[in-house]
Structure formats: C-alpha cells, structure tokens
Design an enzyme around this catalytic site. Structure first.
Site, mmCIF file in Angstrom:
data_model
loop_
_atom_site.group_PDB
_atom_site.id
_atom_site.type_symbol
_atom_site.label_atom_id
_atom_site.label_comp_id
_atom_site.label_asym_id
_atom_site.label_seq_id
_atom_site.Cartn_x
_atom_site.Cartn_y
_atom_site.Cartn_z
ATOM 1 N N ILE A 21 0.820 -1.220 0.000
ATOM 2 C CA ILE A 21 0.000 0.000 0.000
ATOM 3 C C ILE A 21 0.850 1.264 0.000
ATOM 4 O O ILE A 21 0.350 2.363 -0.104
ATOM 5 C CB ILE A 21 -0.957 0.017 1.229
ATOM 6 N N GLY A 22 2.166 1.104 0.112
ATOM 7 C CA GLY A 22 3.045 2.288 0.101
ATOM 8 C C GLY A 22 4.396 1.898 -0.448
ATOM 9 O O GLY A 22 4.836 0.753 -0.314
ATOM 10 N N GLY A 24 8.438 3.740 -1.341
ATOM 11 C CA GLY A 24 9.225 4.983 -1.325
ATOM 12 C C GLY A 24 10.697 4.654 -1.257
ATOM 13 O O GLY A 24 11.078 3.485 -1.331
ATOM 14 N N TYR A 26 12.358 4.687 1.202
ATOM 15 C CA TYR A 26 12.566 3.966 2.472
ATOM 16 C C TYR A 26 12.397 2.459 2.309
ATOM 17 O O TYR A 26 12.904 1.661 3.058
ATOM 18 C CB TYR A 26 11.579 4.470 3.521
ATOM 19 N N GLY A 27 11.543 2.033 1.357
ATOM 20 C CA GLY A 27 11.225 0.601 1.253
ATOM 21 C C GLY A 27 9.761 0.464 0.871
ATOM 22 O O GLY A 27 9.242 1.255 0.083
ATOM 23 N N VAL A 29 5.511 -0.439 2.207
ATOM 24 C CA VAL A 29 4.532 -0.560 3.293
ATOM 25 C C VAL A 29 3.468 -1.555 2.828
ATOM 26 O O VAL A 29 2.955 -1.418 1.710
ATOM 27 C CB VAL A 29 3.870 0.797 3.610
ATOM 28 N N LYS A 44 5.656 -1.376 7.707
ATOM 29 C CA LYS A 44 6.727 -0.790 6.905
ATOM 30 C C LYS A 44 7.929 -1.726 6.995
ATOM 31 O O LYS A 44 8.362 -2.068 8.097
ATOM 32 C CB LYS A 44 7.086 0.600 7.449
ATOM 33 N N ASP A 154 10.807 16.021 6.308
ATOM 34 C CA ASP A 154 10.344 15.530 5.002
ATOM 35 C C ASP A 154 8.822 15.626 4.881
ATOM 36 O O ASP A 154 8.160 14.682 4.450
ATOM 37 C CB ASP A 154 10.805 14.075 4.775
HETATM 38 C C1 LIG Z 1 -5.519 3.151 0.200
HETATM 39 O O1 LIG Z 1 -5.331 2.842 1.528
HETATM 40 C C2 LIG Z 1 -4.116 3.068 2.082
HETATM 41 C C3 LIG Z 1 -4.044 3.057 3.473
HETATM 42 C C4 LIG Z 1 -2.830 3.294 4.117
HETATM 43 C C5 LIG Z 1 -1.688 3.556 3.365
HETATM 44 C C6 LIG Z 1 -0.399 3.807 4.115
HETATM 45 O O2 LIG Z 1 -0.369 3.633 5.317
HETATM 46 C C7 LIG Z 1 0.798 4.246 3.401
HETATM 47 C C8 LIG Z 1 1.990 4.536 4.038
HETATM 48 N N1 LIG Z 1 2.114 4.367 5.419
HETATM 49 C C9 LIG Z 1 3.196 4.742 6.204
HETATM 50 C C10 LIG Z 1 4.383 5.278 5.651
HETATM 51 C C11 LIG Z 1 5.432 5.647 6.527
HETATM 52 O O3 LIG Z 1 6.606 6.169 6.066
HETATM 53 C C12 LIG Z 1 6.713 6.424 4.672
HETATM 54 C C13 LIG Z 1 5.290 5.499 7.909
HETATM 55 C C14 LIG Z 1 6.370 5.909 8.864
HETATM 56 O O4 LIG Z 1 7.540 5.487 8.715
HETATM 57 O O5 LIG Z 1 6.027 6.657 9.797
HETATM 58 C C15 LIG Z 1 4.127 4.963 8.444
HETATM 59 C C16 LIG Z 1 3.082 4.592 7.586
HETATM 60 CL CL1 LIG Z 1 1.621 3.941 8.252
HETATM 61 C C17 LIG Z 1 -1.751 3.559 1.980
HETATM 62 C C18 LIG Z 1 -2.961 3.321 1.322
#
Ligand SMILES: COc1ccc(C(=O)/C=C\Nc2cc(OC)c(C(=O)O)cc2Cl)cc1
Length: 290
Positions: A21-22, A24, A26-27, A29, A44, A154
């Site tokens: 779902i994520g 970047g 960083y890696g 998610v 993550k 950031d």
């Molecule tokens: C469509 O529905 C979705 C629901 C949730 C997401 C989502 O959560 C994406 C990134 N999440 C995160 C990224 C983080 O860093 C880059 C960190 C951190 O390191 O603090 C924590 C989180 Cl949670 C995406 C789509």
C-alpha cells in the site's frame, strides 16, 4: 520472527502480509492482518543494510576502532523515539519485529484507512475548506513534534495520511532528527528536494530544522490547493534547488486561490528563514482562524 507461507500469503508471527500500500525510498509498506486481534495494520519493511548505509556506517567497524558500537544504534534510538510519540495527528507505531539474523526490520503502524492525502501533480486539488481542515491537523501534528524536540524534515503530501474520519496523520519520521540538546542547528540536504527550504541547499550553512518544516508545510499547502509543486526546475535536483533559491513564488491562474491563503503560503515560503512565519503566527493567521 517466524516466517511461513500459509496458503501462499506470507505470515510474520501473528501478521498475515497482504497488499503493498506504500512505496518509497525507504522501502515498502504492506497492509497486514493481525490474526490475534483481528485487526488490519500497516507494516513498513526496512532493510537494515540500507539503513546502515544511510546512517553512514559501511556495515562493518572501521579497523582499529575500539568497541563494537552497533551501527544500527542510531536507528534503534530513532525507533525508541517513535514508540514514545502519541498524538492524534501523528501515525502510531505499535510494534517492531526485529530478527537479529535477518536483514529486514518490520515496523507495525496503526492503519490510517484512506492513505495519502493527495498525489502530486493532480488536476483535482482540494477546495480551500477541505484544505483548511486538513492543514489545521498538520499544524497540530507538527507543533506536537516540535514540542517533543523533533523536526520532521520531510513533510510532503505523500507523508500525510487520511484516517476514516477525515483526520490527517503525519507519517515517515524516518528522516526526522531528534534535536540535539545543544540547540537545533542542522546542515546538509535531506528530505525531498522540491519540498526542501533554500537554506538546506547552501553548502556549509547551518539552519534551524523547525523553520525548514514550516517551509515544507508551505510547499505542501500550495500542493493541496493547486495540485502542483511551486518550483519544479525541469526535474533535476540541482534545477529545482536553483529555482527554489532564485525564482519568486507564483500562483497559477486556475484554480483561484483566496487572498488570505496566498498571504499565508507566501509567508511560509519566505526564502529568508529569519523572516519566515512561525508556527504560533500560523495558528493566528486569518485564513486558519476564519
Ligand atoms: C488506500 O489505503 C491506504 C491506506 C494506508 C496507506 C499507508 O499507510 C501508506 C503509508 N504508510 C506509512 C508510511 C510511513 O513512512 C513512509 C510510515 C512511517 O515510517 O512513519 C508509516 C506509515 Cl503507516 C496507503 C494506502
């Protein structure tokens, strides 16, 4: 950490790993499902090797150096810091899975249901009313971090997540830096070039981390209401840094931005950090108090 492959889905302890779902620098998610509490979380996944390189340690001790200072000590300190944070506008870290024999580090966060606030560029920016509600949350979250003596470094739309009730949570404190006790002067570029303050691009110049966060919040607010970044310098990092340093802020013809909002964004994007609007002044600004 036990990894097994139940019915094809990867399992980490009590977590069933689902979709990505994520993504970047960083890696990645992943959406995960905790079978114990029957709840979804965001996990993550970080590589320790990559973290060590970023932390400036080349994965092995420099010969002759005494002691075996763990190169990941800095990373574990940051994670300990993250675990302490507790605010409605900051993502909540609930658990860290770390297998000493494995390269991966797993950070389990409460799931923020609707994900990123906005993809940039977009031809569907937010209306000012929605942007105002969201920006109020961002200000409260950043104020909390600065109060905890943390600069984010950031802030940008992809690090702003929308919860099921429409509230914003700030994510990715990964590059954040706990302000050193001796004051908060930092140096060197970090974060994302298009969102970085001009003073972070001057070699050898020391700058205040909190004032840089204000700049990034200004670029972010500009993105929320226009759908674009203010300076894009033909995509190259040097180009965007030169544009940020030298080109005046311009607003597009469309969508029309109110006078009050243009005033607030201009004060946050003051290239001179000493003249830039502060967080407490932002909270008093007419566009937010209206
Ligand atoms: C469509 O529905 C979705 C629901 C949730 C997401 C989502 O959560 C994406 C990134 N999440 C995160 C990224 C983080 O860093 C880059 C960190 C951190 O390191 O603090 C924590 C989180 Cl949670 C995406 C789509």
């Amino acid at each position: 950490v036990s990894i097994d492959n139940k019915e094809g889905a990867l399992q980490l302890n009590q977590y069933k790993l689902l979709d990505n779902i994520g993504q970047g620098s960083y890696g990645i998610v992943k959406l995960v499902y905790n079978e114990e509490d029957e709840t979804h979380y965001a996990m993550k996944i970080l590589s320790k090797k990559k973290l060590m390189k970023k932390a400036g340690v080349f994965g092995r001790m420099i010969p002759g150096k005494k002691g075996s200072a763990n190169p990941l000590a800095k990373v574990y300190r940051e994670i300990a810091l993250l675990k302490k944070l507790d605010h409605p506008n900051v993502v909540k870290l609930v658990e860290v899975l770390d297998d000493p024999d494995e390269d991966n580090l797993y950070l389990v966060f409460e799931l923020v249901q609707r994900g990123e606030i906005l993809q940039v560029p977009t031809d569907k920016p937010l209306d000012e009313e929605t942007a105002r509600k969201n920006f109020r949350d961002i200000v409260m979250g950043v104020e909390y971090l600065h109060y905890q003596r943390i600069v984010h470094r950031d802030i940008k739309p992809s690090n702003l997540l929308v919860d099921s009730d429409g509230r914003i949570k700030i994510a990715d404190l990964g590059v954040s830096t706990e302000l050193r006790a001796c004051g908060e002067l930092l140096s060197g570029p970090t974060g994302t070039p298009a969102f970085a303050a001009p003073e972070t691009t001057m070699p050898g110049v020391h700058y205040s981390g909190t004032l840089c966060d204000i700049w990034s919040m200004g670029v972010t607010l500009y993105c929320l209401v226009t759908g674009r970044i203010p300076w894009d310098g033909t995509g190259s990092t040097i180009g965007v840094q030169a544009a940020i340093r030298n080109e005046p802020l311009k607003f597009p013809e469309k969508p029309v931005i109110s006078k009050d909002l243009r005033d607030l964004i201009s004060r946050m994007l003051n290239k001179n950090p000493l003249e830039r609007i502060t967080l407490s002044e932002i909270k008093e600004h007419i566009w937010l108090t209206n």
